[in-house]
Design an enzyme around this catalytic site. Structure first.
Site, short mmCIF file in Angstrom:
data_model
loop_
_atom_site.label_atom_id
_atom_site.label_comp_id
_atom_site.label_asym_id
_atom_site.label_seq_id
_atom_site.Cartn_x
_atom_site.Cartn_y
_atom_site.Cartn_z
CG HIS A 44 -6.19 2.09 1.93
ND1 HIS A 44 -7.38 2.34 2.39
CD2 HIS A 44 -5.81 0.80 1.79
CE1 HIS A 44 -7.98 1.49 2.66
NE2 HIS A 44 -7.21 0.66 2.46
CD GLU A 78 22.22 0.12 -13.34
OE1 GLU A 78 22.37 1.21 -13.31
OE2 GLU A 78 22.36 -1.18 -12.44
CE LYS A 124 27.83 6.24 -12.46
NZ LYS A 124 28.81 5.46 -12.42
O1 LIG Z 1 28.83 -1.27 -6.63
P1 LIG Z 1 29.62 0.62 -7.29
O2 LIG Z 1 30.51 0.03 -8.16
O3 LIG Z 1 29.56 1.37 -6.37
O4 LIG Z 1 28.35 0.96 -7.82
C1 LIG Z 1 26.81 1.57 -7.83
C2 LIG Z 1 25.83 1.72 -9.53
O5 LIG Z 1 26.48 2.36 -9.93
C3 LIG Z 1 26.34 2.30 -11.10
O6 LIG Z 1 25.58 3.17 -11.45
C4 LIG Z 1 26.04 1.25 -11.28
O7 LIG Z 1 24.44 1.34 -12.73
C5 LIG Z 1 24.45 0.42 -11.20
O8 LIG Z 1 24.33 -1.12 -11.67
C6 LIG Z 1 25.92 0.34 -9.70
O9 LIG Z 1 25.36 -1.04 -8.72
#
Ligand SMILES: O=P(O)(O)OC[C@H]1O[C@H](O)[C@H](O)[C@@H](O)[C@@H]1O
Length: 616
Positions: A424, A395, A529
């Site tokens: 293995h 990431e 998303k």
């Molecule tokens: O901690 P949050 O705001 O729920 O985010 C959780 C995750 O969400 C996203 O997918 C980001 O790409 C991550 O870097 C992050 O850790």
């Protein structure tokens, strides 16, 4: 491609000397060489399917030296081993880079870049806006040495939070803070709800360091998979009454985490339990999650700081609270990380283990991610290290554009589980198959606590076998020109785990500077998303259309074409089919005719007509 030949032309020592290398077709390359030099022209040449290292990689000696092959003479190799062996005496940590084939000439050419990377890191630690896209400081290094924070109020925030975490954990473990209706009279379980950086660190640390009988056992909900969530809740059974639910989300609005929370709250309601007396939030101040927890009066709230990214949050409350509740010495984790931070501030490449790692990565991957990083800890408790590193490395480094706006499609792929188990499974391919990786062995010298070992055959313990497997695999791979790095620690302790986390955090930061990308944002995550949001919006329209047809007398089953037309989305017919297939599998849409295997035959309707929705 003509414009590419002008790249970095003002830097004579970095003149191209390479042959053309063909990059597999699926790696749609369109490279401009990553560099900090302003003399590089800004390029965006999408659609290329081969990369010319001579033009895209200005480290002139890299390819040439690689063609020479790896050192095989045992005496010369031993000299190389001794020459390059890094040792952190106090931490008992070693880094062996001798099985990566970089030449002295390559190291010399990289030196100015490393000096620039060290400077960038120093600026970052002093509070520079190191994440320019998001206009943020990057301060995870301050978490283990608050005095380094550039503003006194940040120092106070860090120290106050750490004290609060320790006190809360002590109070929960001692039973001073207890669940209202548990027969045990104290919390016995943690259910951690979070995803990505809000889960991977705590999962890795729990697996690595939790004692056999922790004061509180931990489980994770890290997905919006109803089956997975049900499984965790079912496994808790009556112990739900003594479960501390820690909801972790920096943003406080991640859908998977929100869904996990809603599902757990429903389970609490059904069990007649008051969730607010057992819920804890770790999130940014004033996030949706923070406000929910405050309004509902949850047991506790801990802050996530704006200047700590999810994937580097293990030493914030995100990682420390769950660890402390499992009886793990979090101050020792911080000491280990802080000691590693000190070591990795060195501007002398050979004395800086993070810089050495970054050097190896650059060499092995040609500075363009041409090889994968296989992480092989020979220790069961470090199983999740590769998963943790997958997010940290991929990431951070997997970026489309560099800091100058050039399209670079950077990154290094990471995978691995543990040795000797993986021997293995897929080591066959590593030894003999496609040569698209380098290995990182993690070696743990101490097999068992003192006094517990025994010889299962004369002169040989179980741990000797593990040791032999590691050394044997390392040698066998090298004999076939497969490069590797070995990180050695004495034991898996809070201190060494803290040090490993800090080592890789810094290596990623330095490598990002070498290839001139922003390691601290993740713009690509948004696309998935957003698309998911669009699918759910389309599903609502499909439901409305089916509802209207299902409220008719008689019910009017619809074909996929009819649904798509009535949704005014004929171009989305495939997605509409997938939505209906999913709803049918979950008894939320009924099939009147045909079956999902032949989409054109399908006619569907809803089992129930919702008049309220129809006239809403
Ligand atoms: O901690 P949050 O705001 O729920 O985010 C959780 C995750 O969400 C996203 O997918 C980001 O790409 C991550 O870097 C992050 O850790």
């Amino acid at each position: 491609m003509a414009a590419l030949s002008g790249l970095c032309s003002s830097s004579p020592s970095l003149k191209p000397k390479h042959d053309r290398v063909v990059i597999p077709l699926f790696r749609k390359y369109s490279l401009a060489f990553p560099t900090r030099s302003n003399s590089c022209s800004k390029l965006s040449v999408a659609g290329e399917v081969s990369a010319d290292l001579s033009k895209t990689n200005s480290v002139g000696v890299l390819k040439k030296a690689k063609q020479g092959g790896l050192e095989k003479d045992p005496k010369a190799l031993w000299r190389r081993y001794v020459d390059w062996l890094y040792q952190h005496k106090e931490l008992g940590l070693y880094l062996d880079v001798s099985r990566i084939g970089f030449s002295d000439e390559f190291v010399a050419e990289m030196e100015p870049r490393f000096q620039a990377a060290f400077q960038a890191m120093e600026d970052l630690e002093k509070g520079a806006i190191a994440n320019p896209d998001e206009g943020r400081m990057v301060g995870h290094y301050w978490l283990r040495n608050a005095k380094l924070a550039p503003k006194p109020f940040l120092q106070v925030q860090i120290e106050k939070t750490l004290d609060a975490v320790c006190k809360f954990a002590d109070d929960v473990i001692s039973g001073k803070i207890k669940p209202p209706s548990s027969p045990e009279g104290r919390f016995t379980q943690i259910l951690s709800v979070g995803i990505g950086g809000s889960a991977l660190g705590p999962q890795f640390v729990a697996e690595a360091l939790a004692p056999d009988n922790p004061p509180l056992k931990i489980r994770f909900i890290d997905n919006t998979d109803p089956g997975g969530i049900d499984h965790q809740i079912a496994q808790l059974g009556p112990e739900l009454a003594s479960t501390l639910v820690i909801v972790i989300s920096k943003s406080g609005g991640t859908p998977e985490t929100r869904n996990g929370l809603l599902e757990v709250q429903k389970a609490f309601r059904e069990a007649g339990l008051d969730f607010s007396k057992q819920g804890v939030a770790i999130t940014q101040e004033n996030s949706l999650l923070d406000n929910t927890a405050r309004i509902e009066g949850w047991v506790a709230r801990f802050p996530m700081f704006d200047w700590v990214g999810g994937r580097t949050s293990e030493m914030s409350a995100v990682g420390l609270l769950p660890a402390a509740l499992q009886g793990i010495d979090i101050r020792e984790m911080l000491v280990g990380a802080s000691m590693m931070d000190n070591a990795t501030r060195s501007r002398v490449l050979k004395d800086n283990p993070a810089a050495l790692l970054a050097l190896c990565w650059y060499w092995a991957c040609d500075g363009v991610g041409s090889k994968d990083m296989v992480i092989l800890p020979y220790k069961d408790s470090l199983l999740l290290f590769s998963r943790y590193l997958q997010q940290l490395v991929m990431e951070s480094l997997g970026k489309e554009f560099d800091l100058d706006g050039n399209r670079v499609n950077q990154g290094i792929s990471v995978y691995g589980n543990k040795g000797s188990t993986d021997q293995h499974a897929y080591i066959q391919q590593l030894r003999e198959g496609v040569h698209n990786f380098f290995v990182t062995f993690i070696e743990v010298l101490r097999d068992r606590p003192p006094g517990h070992d025994w010889e299962l055959e004369p002169g040989v313990t179980c741990g000797d076998y593990l040791f032999g497997m590691l050394q044997g695999t390392r040698s066998a791979l090298y004999a076939n020109d497969r490069e590797s790095v070995t990180v050695t620690v004495q034991e898996v302790t809070p201190r060494s785990v803290g040090a490993l986390v800090a080592l890789y955090e810094r290596a990623v930061g330095l490598y990002a500077s070498l290839v001139n990308i922003n390691a601290y944002h993740q713009p690509g995550v948004e696309a998935g998303k957003k698309a998911a949001g669009e699918v759910l919006a389309l599903q609502k329209r499909v439901l409305a259309v089916l509802n209207e047809a299902s409220c008719k007398e008689p019910v009017e089953p619809l074909t996929l074409e009819e649904v798509a037309e009535r949704c005014h989305a004929p171009e989305d017919i495939e997605m509409i089919y997938k939505i209906i297939e999913h709803m049918a599998a979950n008894d939320r849409a009924l099939i009147a005719e045909g079956n999902c295997g032949s989409p054109n035959s399908l006619k569907v309707f809803l089992g129930e007509c919702n008049l309220d929705e129809l006239y809403a």
